[in-house]
Scaffold this motif. Structure first.
Motif, mmCIF file in Angstrom:
data_model
loop_
_atom_site.group_PDB
_atom_site.id
_atom_site.type_symbol
_atom_site.label_atom_id
_atom_site.label_comp_id
_atom_site.label_asym_id
_atom_site.label_seq_id
_atom_site.Cartn_x
_atom_site.Cartn_y
_atom_site.Cartn_z
ATOM 1 N N UNK A 215 0.832 -1.201 0.000
ATOM 2 C CA UNK A 215 0.000 0.000 0.000
ATOM 3 C C UNK A 215 0.869 1.254 0.000
ATOM 4 N N UNK A 216 0.508 2.206 -0.871
ATOM 5 C CA UNK A 216 1.200 3.506 -0.961
ATOM 6 C C UNK A 216 2.677 3.361 -1.326
ATOM 7 N N UNK A 217 3.012 2.362 -2.141
ATOM 8 C CA UNK A 217 4.407 2.133 -2.535
ATOM 9 C C UNK A 217 4.461 1.779 -4.016
ATOM 10 N N UNK A 272 8.060 -0.800 3.964
ATOM 11 C CA UNK A 272 6.814 -0.630 3.209
ATOM 12 C C UNK A 272 5.898 -1.838 3.355
ATOM 13 N N UNK A 273 6.483 -3.031 3.399
ATOM 14 C CA UNK A 273 5.670 -4.243 3.581
ATOM 15 C C UNK A 273 5.134 -4.320 5.003
ATOM 16 N N UNK A 274 6.032 -4.135 5.985
ATOM 17 C CA UNK A 274 5.667 -4.382 7.383
ATOM 18 C C UNK A 274 4.724 -3.325 7.946
ATOM 19 N N UNK A 275 4.674 -2.114 7.353
ATOM 20 C CA UNK A 275 3.788 -1.097 7.897
ATOM 21 C C UNK A 275 2.332 -1.314 7.473
ATOM 22 N N UNK A 300 8.127 -4.843 14.868
ATOM 23 C CA UNK A 300 7.778 -3.560 14.250
ATOM 24 C C UNK A 300 9.055 -2.917 13.747
ATOM 25 N N UNK A 301 9.005 -2.347 12.527
ATOM 26 C CA UNK A 301 10.165 -1.694 11.932
ATOM 27 C C UNK A 301 9.837 -0.231 11.687
ATOM 28 N N UNK A 302 10.619 0.650 12.299
ATOM 29 C CA UNK A 302 10.410 2.076 12.104
ATOM 30 C C UNK A 302 10.783 2.529 10.702
#
Length: 409
Positions: A215-217, A272-275, A300-302
């Motif tokens: 999403x959004x990428x 982008x995937x993990x968010x 979680x990845x910032x």
């Protein structure tokens, strides 16, 4: 020599007559030389027994080594059997879906055939009416009103024939309009890309390289592992040392390597995937003896504003103990972007590669790849290591990091 000494010992103990010697050669008491000979024979016998025991120990060690190799081979065979079963389950699901689609196509083909037959009949009737009107127009001169009426009839028939022809190209299919709109090459638009490898799994695909679009990428390619339960997106893979992982920040941000072999997907793509929602991280390691251990944990990845800080959310499952910190946020660090917790040392320069270093000593799966364990301790610590399993001075043989959504139903 050993047998001769033992023979003399037995002669002395049992007497000369029992061995065919004359009584004159038999003494009442053994002489000092005979005693020495007996002692020498016993000593030789002891040495022979010791050599036999040593050889037996060597044989036992060789047998134990072969048994260990057999156990490793059996573990590899069991792992291959599991992968085969998983592939068989995926293939079975795909076959069922293909059978369902084949049945749908058969039903649609039958409906199309029936519809086309009706269209052909309607078009034949209209063509016949049009020919009759055109024939009449050639044989008499009509008045203006008649001419206008005939032209209107011709136009009406032509309109009806156009409608029939349009039905030929786009039939209603008795309630199957939605399926036809979705699958028709004349009406379908651009196909939407899957958001991650689990979406690829839901599409019934098998393991391989696919283009996804979170999403959004923007779209990008990833390697997907399809199991019987889920689709995993590979973030990192080390198998043979064919790719140099001693890279700087921009390379670790954007990704490098070969998706068919060794690679690092990229911190930006991973974020982008993990968010998109809660995700699971799976880490799988293998040593040079063939043993494999793994761990899975919610993470979680910032984003780039937080230096792609990694934070784990327990519990950790699997036989591999955690070596990624105590569930606090830890920024990613490289040689040119020192963001570790060691104030006086750049862990990336000391150990090699880029990683979520804490105080340099717990783990580094992006270190140098060694095909054999180096002798120098200072060199070994620059390799791929996981302190809670093999220690920080044991370079591992292979690593895999992959992610999937937390909920896969």
């Amino acid at each position: 020599m050993k047998l001769y000494s033992i023979f003399l010992l037995l002669v002395t103990l049992n007497g000369a007559e029992s061995w065919g010697l004359s009584p004159e050669k038999k003494n009442q008491y053994a002489s000092w030389d005979e005693m020495n000979l007996i002692a020498h024979g016993l000593l030789q016998l002891g040495h022979g027994l010791k050599e036999h025991v040593d050889k037996t120990k060597i044989h036992l060690r060789e047998i134990t080594g072969k048994l260990n190799q057999h156990n490793v081979s059996m573990a590899a065979l069991l792992n291959n059997a599991k992968e085969f079963r998983d592939s068989a389950d995926v293939l079975k699901d795909r076959m069922q879906k293909l059978e369902q689609r084949d049945k749908q196509l058969q039903d649609l083909t039958l409906l199309l055939r029936e519809k086309l037959q009706g269209v052909s009949k309607d078009r034949a009737v209209l063509d016949s009416r049009l020919q009759n009107i055109e024939e009449k127009l050639r044989h008499f001169e009509p008045s203006n009103n008649d001419n206008i009426s005939a032209k209107e009839d011709v136009q009406s028939i032509q309109i009806q024939r156009s409608k029939v022809e349009s039905q030929y190209w786009r039939p209603s299919l008795q309630g199957n309009d939605d399926w036809f709109e979705k699958n028709s090459s004349h009406n379908s638009g651009k196909k939407k890309l899957p958001s991650d490898c689990h979406a690829v799994f839901l599409n019934g695909e098998k393991s391989g390289i696919f283009k996804i679009q979170p999403a959004n990428a923007q779209p990008f390619e990833v390697y997907c592992e399809i199991t019987a339960e889920a689709g995993w997106t590979f973030v990192q893979r080390r198998i043979d040392g064919s790719v140099d992982f001693d890279q700087l920040w921009e390379s670790y941000k954007n990704g490098f390597g070969n998706l068919s072999g060794e690679f690092w997907l990229g911190l930006s793509k991973m974020h982008q995937i993990a968010e998109q929602g809660p995700y699971i991280m799976h880490i799988e390691l293998q040593d040079w003896e063939g043993s494999i251990q793994y761990m899975e944990v919610h993470f979680h990845l910032g984003g780039p504003d937080k230096a792609y800080a990694l934070q784990l959310h327990g519990p950790v499952i699997g036989d591999l103990k955690n070596a990624l910190g105590e569930f606090q946020q830890q920024a990613f660090s490289t040689q040119d972007r020192d963001q570790d917790l060691q104030s006086d040392v750049n862990c990336a320069k000391l150990l090699s590669g880029g990683w979520w270093f804490s105080t340099c000593g717990k783990s580094n799966l992006n270190g140098k790849y060694f095909h054999s364990i180096p002798r120098q301790r200072s060199e070994r610590k620059q390799g791929i290591f996981w302190k809670t399993w093999k220690g920080r001075h044991y370079p591992l043989k292979s690593t895999v990091i992959k992610i999937r959504p937390l909920e896969t139903e």
